[in-house]
Motif scaffolding. Sequence first.
Motif: not given
Length: 460
Positions: A360-364, A396-397, A403-406, A455-460
Amino acid sequence: MATSNRVFSISLPISAPSSHAPLRHAAAARMGGMTTPFYLKPVEVEHDRRLVRRYQWQSLLRVWAAMAVGIVMLFGFAIVLLSSIGHVMGQKSLWHWSNLFNMVWPALVPFIAINSVVQGRLKELSAAGTPLTAEMFSSRPSRMVLSPLDPLTTYNVCTETLSGLAMGMALGYGGPAMFSYFPFNGRILIGPRWPVWLAQCTEVVVVGEPGQQVEVRIRRRFGLDFFTVQRGGALHAVETVAAHLRTQFEQRDRALRAIRREQELERAALNAKLSALQAQVEPHFLFNTLANLKYLIRTDADTAQQMLDHLVGYLQNALPDMRSVSSTLERELALARSYLSIMQIRMGQRLRFRIEADDALLALPFPPAMLISLVENAVKHGLERASRPGAITITAKQLGDALCVQVIDDGVGLTEQMGQGFGLANIHERLQLLYGDKAALSVTAAEHGGVVATLAINKE
């Protein structure tokens, strides 16, 4: 005491007659005995006779209408008064009625006074060189101004302009105009005194739908000044309001366009800077991979074919990132997978890797070339410096709205060399340019050795 005669000479520039010629002519005439040059005298015009007759009759009818209203009110009052005292005076009240009518009747024929006012106005226009038009003696002239702004901004500009001191002074009010507005139907009323709708009231209506040309309709409202001889005051008020609003619309539009141009320039500069930062790809990886591929072609054709396939996949995902400021998580994970596959062939058993991400996160959306920089750091500064086999895990979660990618490695851990170079500094700068405070990069020591880059990115 002897007196001396002095001669003053005044040189005036020769120019074509203008709208200020009557003022210059009058000022020059007041100067003792001076002769006004011929080029300052306005050319007198002859008014259309039909318009003149129409002006005279309309002026007469307006005054008649005012007098008729006054007479009706007077007669009504007289009837009430005479009927109340008729029981006492009897038939004598009829004598008072007839005398009252005979006294009022001569006032119904004000031809001489009205004609003198009209002729005076016509002479003023002739002296100014201005021909008579129907709008000059109209009590309800109108104008329309097209606004380049949206309806809400247009209405706000109208309220600011009409309620200002400059507008009131231009209309001759001696101060700000009396102001009444109705925002739900886009209507504004201004006048010299309260109530604004009673006399000399000018109405401004904003009409327009989003995405369409906005119209500002200006007109003189019906009031008590309808029953007077029109001397151009209504037309002057409407044209003054239209001119002020047109000027304000143009100024606001220029300001907004300047802001948009500045934003476009900033965006272009940002894109150029991001492209330059993304182009800072470590060339040694490509050179070393090609050197290994050349060796494998002679020694191990199957492994060489696998490396070539991974290199093609890597370039297919990396090259678009060099020319774009937007990517997806799926593409960045595919780029990391191709890179790690190549490095796994080069390093053999010393490198293992695993990638975990929800579908579900791949298209972000995800910033390009950042994940691969973290992976390169993990390989170069974590595993290549270790004397034992190591592993890299990419996860990625979603945590709340972020969205947090480690990128986790079990290499040598944090070292001084890890903070050198453009890798992490590049990522920090690009995150600041793209997201500001809505994104963050943290690099910490892992619990059992190694490094965890988040790496954390706020989606809003």
